[in-house]
Write a protein that holds these residues in place. Structure first.
Motif, mmCIF file in Angstrom:
data_model
loop_
_atom_site.group_PDB
_atom_site.id
_atom_site.type_symbol
_atom_site.label_atom_id
_atom_site.label_comp_id
_atom_site.label_asym_id
_atom_site.label_seq_id
_atom_site.Cartn_x
_atom_site.Cartn_y
_atom_site.Cartn_z
ATOM 1 N N PRO A 125 0.844 -1.197 0.000
ATOM 2 C CA PRO A 125 0.000 0.000 0.000
ATOM 3 C C PRO A 125 0.880 1.249 0.000
ATOM 4 O O PRO A 125 1.986 1.239 0.545
ATOM 5 C CB PRO A 125 -0.790 -0.119 1.309
ATOM 6 C CG PRO A 125 -0.747 -1.574 1.658
ATOM 7 C CD PRO A 125 0.559 -2.085 1.121
ATOM 8 N N ASN A 126 0.390 2.320 -0.622
ATOM 9 C CA ASN A 126 1.193 3.536 -0.734
ATOM 10 C C ASN A 126 1.709 4.041 0.602
ATOM 11 O O ASN A 126 2.799 4.597 0.680
ATOM 12 C CB ASN A 126 0.382 4.644 -1.417
ATOM 13 C CG ASN A 126 0.237 4.397 -2.902
ATOM 14 O OD1 ASN A 126 1.062 3.726 -3.517
ATOM 15 N ND2 ASN A 126 -0.816 4.934 -3.488
ATOM 16 N N ASP A 127 0.935 3.844 1.650
ATOM 17 C CA ASP A 127 1.363 4.335 2.968
ATOM 18 C C ASP A 127 2.000 3.236 3.823
ATOM 19 O O ASP A 127 2.118 3.377 5.036
ATOM 20 C CB ASP A 127 0.174 4.960 3.706
ATOM 21 C CG ASP A 127 -0.932 3.957 4.014
ATOM 22 O OD1 ASP A 127 -0.874 2.805 3.497
ATOM 23 O OD2 ASP A 127 -1.854 4.311 4.762
ATOM 24 N N PHE A 128 2.435 2.145 3.187
ATOM 25 C CA PHE A 128 2.950 1.000 3.937
ATOM 26 C C PHE A 128 4.077 1.376 4.894
ATOM 27 O O PHE A 128 4.028 1.076 6.084
ATOM 28 C CB PHE A 128 3.433 -0.107 2.976
ATOM 29 C CG PHE A 128 4.162 -1.216 3.682
ATOM 30 C CD1 PHE A 128 3.463 -2.138 4.434
ATOM 31 C CD2 PHE A 128 5.546 -1.316 3.616
ATOM 32 C CE1 PHE A 128 4.126 -3.155 5.110
ATOM 33 C CE2 PHE A 128 6.215 -2.323 4.281
ATOM 34 C CZ PHE A 128 5.512 -3.249 5.029
ATOM 35 N N ILE A 129 5.107 2.036 4.386
ATOM 36 C CA ILE A 129 6.272 2.319 5.242
ATOM 37 C C ILE A 129 5.885 3.295 6.347
ATOM 38 O O ILE A 129 6.295 3.127 7.492
ATOM 39 C CB ILE A 129 7.448 2.852 4.399
ATOM 40 C CG1 ILE A 129 7.834 1.807 3.371
ATOM 41 C CG2 ILE A 129 8.598 3.288 5.276
ATOM 42 C CD1 ILE A 129 9.220 1.332 3.306
ATOM 43 N N GLU A 130 5.090 4.310 6.013
ATOM 44 C CA GLU A 130 4.677 5.272 7.045
ATOM 45 C C GLU A 130 3.886 4.586 8.146
ATOM 46 O O GLU A 130 4.130 4.805 9.334
ATOM 47 C CB GLU A 130 3.841 6.394 6.419
ATOM 48 C CG GLU A 130 4.646 7.276 5.495
ATOM 49 C CD GLU A 130 3.760 8.114 4.573
ATOM 50 O OE1 GLU A 130 2.514 7.997 4.661
ATOM 51 O OE2 GLU A 130 4.329 8.867 3.777
ATOM 52 N N GLN A 131 2.935 3.740 7.771
ATOM 53 C CA GLN A 131 2.129 3.045 8.771
ATOM 54 C C GLN A 131 2.955 2.004 9.533
ATOM 55 O O GLN A 131 2.810 1.848 10.743
ATOM 56 C CB GLN A 131 0.914 2.373 8.108
ATOM 57 C CG GLN A 131 -0.086 3.352 7.526
ATOM 58 C CD GLN A 131 -0.622 4.314 8.573
ATOM 59 O OE1 GLN A 131 -0.999 3.916 9.670
ATOM 60 N NE2 GLN A 131 -0.637 5.600 8.246
ATOM 61 N N ALA A 132 3.836 1.304 8.806
ATOM 62 C CA ALA A 132 4.671 0.294 9.451
ATOM 63 C C ALA A 132 5.637 0.928 10.446
ATOM 64 O O ALA A 132 5.936 0.344 11.499
ATOM 65 C CB ALA A 132 5.429 -0.501 8.402
ATOM 66 N N ALA A 133 6.105 2.141 10.148
ATOM 67 C CA ALA A 133 7.053 2.822 11.032
ATOM 68 C C ALA A 133 6.417 3.187 12.372
ATOM 69 O O ALA A 133 7.125 3.346 13.370
ATOM 70 C CB ALA A 133 7.627 4.059 10.358
ATOM 71 N N ILE A 134 5.099 3.303 12.398
ATOM 72 C CA ILE A 134 4.417 3.558 13.669
ATOM 73 C C ILE A 134 4.538 2.329 14.566
ATOM 74 O O ILE A 134 4.795 2.443 15.764
ATOM 75 C CB ILE A 134 2.933 3.928 13.422
ATOM 76 C CG1 ILE A 134 2.858 5.267 12.673
ATOM 77 C CG2 ILE A 134 2.152 3.978 14.732
ATOM 78 C CD1 ILE A 134 1.480 5.596 12.127
ATOM 79 N N LYS A 135 4.388 1.151 13.961
ATOM 80 C CA LYS A 135 4.481 -0.097 14.731
ATOM 81 C C LYS A 135 5.930 -0.513 14.965
ATOM 82 O O LYS A 135 6.260 -1.091 15.994
ATOM 83 C CB LYS A 135 3.758 -1.233 13.992
ATOM 84 C CG LYS A 135 2.269 -1.068 13.902
ATOM 85 C CD LYS A 135 1.671 -2.251 13.145
ATOM 86 C CE LYS A 135 0.185 -2.082 12.970
ATOM 87 N NZ LYS A 135 -0.408 -3.147 12.173
ATOM 88 N N VAL A 136 6.775 -0.266 13.965
ATOM 89 C CA VAL A 136 8.173 -0.691 14.028
ATOM 90 C C VAL A 136 9.042 0.544 13.742
ATOM 91 O O VAL A 136 9.370 0.833 12.587
ATOM 92 C CB VAL A 136 8.465 -1.814 12.997
ATOM 93 C CG1 VAL A 136 9.898 -2.287 13.092
ATOM 94 C CG2 VAL A 136 7.487 -2.971 13.169
ATOM 95 N N PRO A 137 9.404 1.293 14.794
ATOM 96 C CA PRO A 137 10.101 2.570 14.604
ATOM 97 C C PRO A 137 11.410 2.492 13.823
ATOM 98 O O PRO A 137 11.799 3.479 13.200
ATOM 99 C CB PRO A 137 10.349 3.044 16.038
ATOM 100 C CG PRO A 137 9.279 2.379 16.844
ATOM 101 C CD PRO A 137 9.054 1.055 16.189
ATOM 102 N N CYS A 138 12.063 1.341 13.782
ATOM 103 C CA CYS A 138 13.329 1.250 13.038
ATOM 104 C C CYS A 138 13.117 1.426 11.533
ATOM 105 O O CYS A 138 14.069 1.629 10.785
ATOM 106 C CB CYS A 138 14.067 -0.048 13.340
ATOM 107 S SG CYS A 138 13.221 -1.549 12.813
#
Length: 195
Positions: A106-119
């Protein structure tokens, strides 16, 4: 294929299997046939693509019908139209030069994933910076480099594509005619250059 994307991330950052599992639910696997157009100009695509196997390209077509290739995406490359990140219409076509297997993000995958996985946040910033650096270099090469310099830069960036991509596509990427590319290749061969 999802495992290949996980391994790609593990090479870039220190992410555990558990962390990856917590962010991977929205990832999907998709295969494309050779020559299949997977995004049209004007589309609002909801995904970017991670190439597991095969080869994609992004390009535009001008009013005279001439193609202008912006990017190739071989294995372990990401490709998307950044306009889609803002829910704006694509300005590029994306198609499969070879039969291709991808992970759709998804276009916001990295942004959303960074909320769960800050690294993931530093990796996201690195990817954006690399994209900007790539575009600046590409613009500078198109404006100021000779055809030979552009071709040598292409080989450096895409070392395994000269035999996988038709010569006219390489010429399109370089912003030169196929005849000019033939001359450049002949001159380099006379200098005993081997890609």
């Amino acid at each position: 294929m999802i495992d290949q994307f996980k391994n790609y991330l593990k090479e870039k950052i220190q992410i555990t299997d558990e962390q990856f599992d917590s962010i991977s639910a929205d990832l999907k696997v998709k295969k494309f046939e050779k020559n299949e157009i997977i995004q049209y100009t004007g589309d609002i695509s909801k995904h970017g693509f991670f190439v597991c196997k095969g080869l994609l390209r992004a390009y535009s077509i001008d009013t005279k019908g001439k193609e202008h290739i912006l990017q190739f995406a071989p294995e372990n490359w990401l490709i998307s139209d950044r306009n889609n990140m803002n829910n704006e219409a694509s300005i590029f076509f994306i198609d499969a030069i070879e039969a291709t297997e991808t992970v759709l993000m998804p276009n916001d995958f990295i942004e959303q994933a960074a909320i769960k996985v800050p690294c993931l946040q530093p990796m996201h910033i690195r990817l954006l910076n690399n994209s900007i650096r790539f575009m600046q270099r590409r613009i500078n090469m198109l404006l100021s480099a000779t055809a030979e310099e552009r071709y040598l830069d292409f080989i450096k960036l895409y070392p395994n594509l000269t035999l996988r991509v038709p010569q006219w596509m390489i010429a399109s990427y370089l912003g030169i005619t196929p005849e000019s590319l033939s001359r450049v290749r002949k001159e380099l061969a006379n200098k005993h250059f081997r890609p």
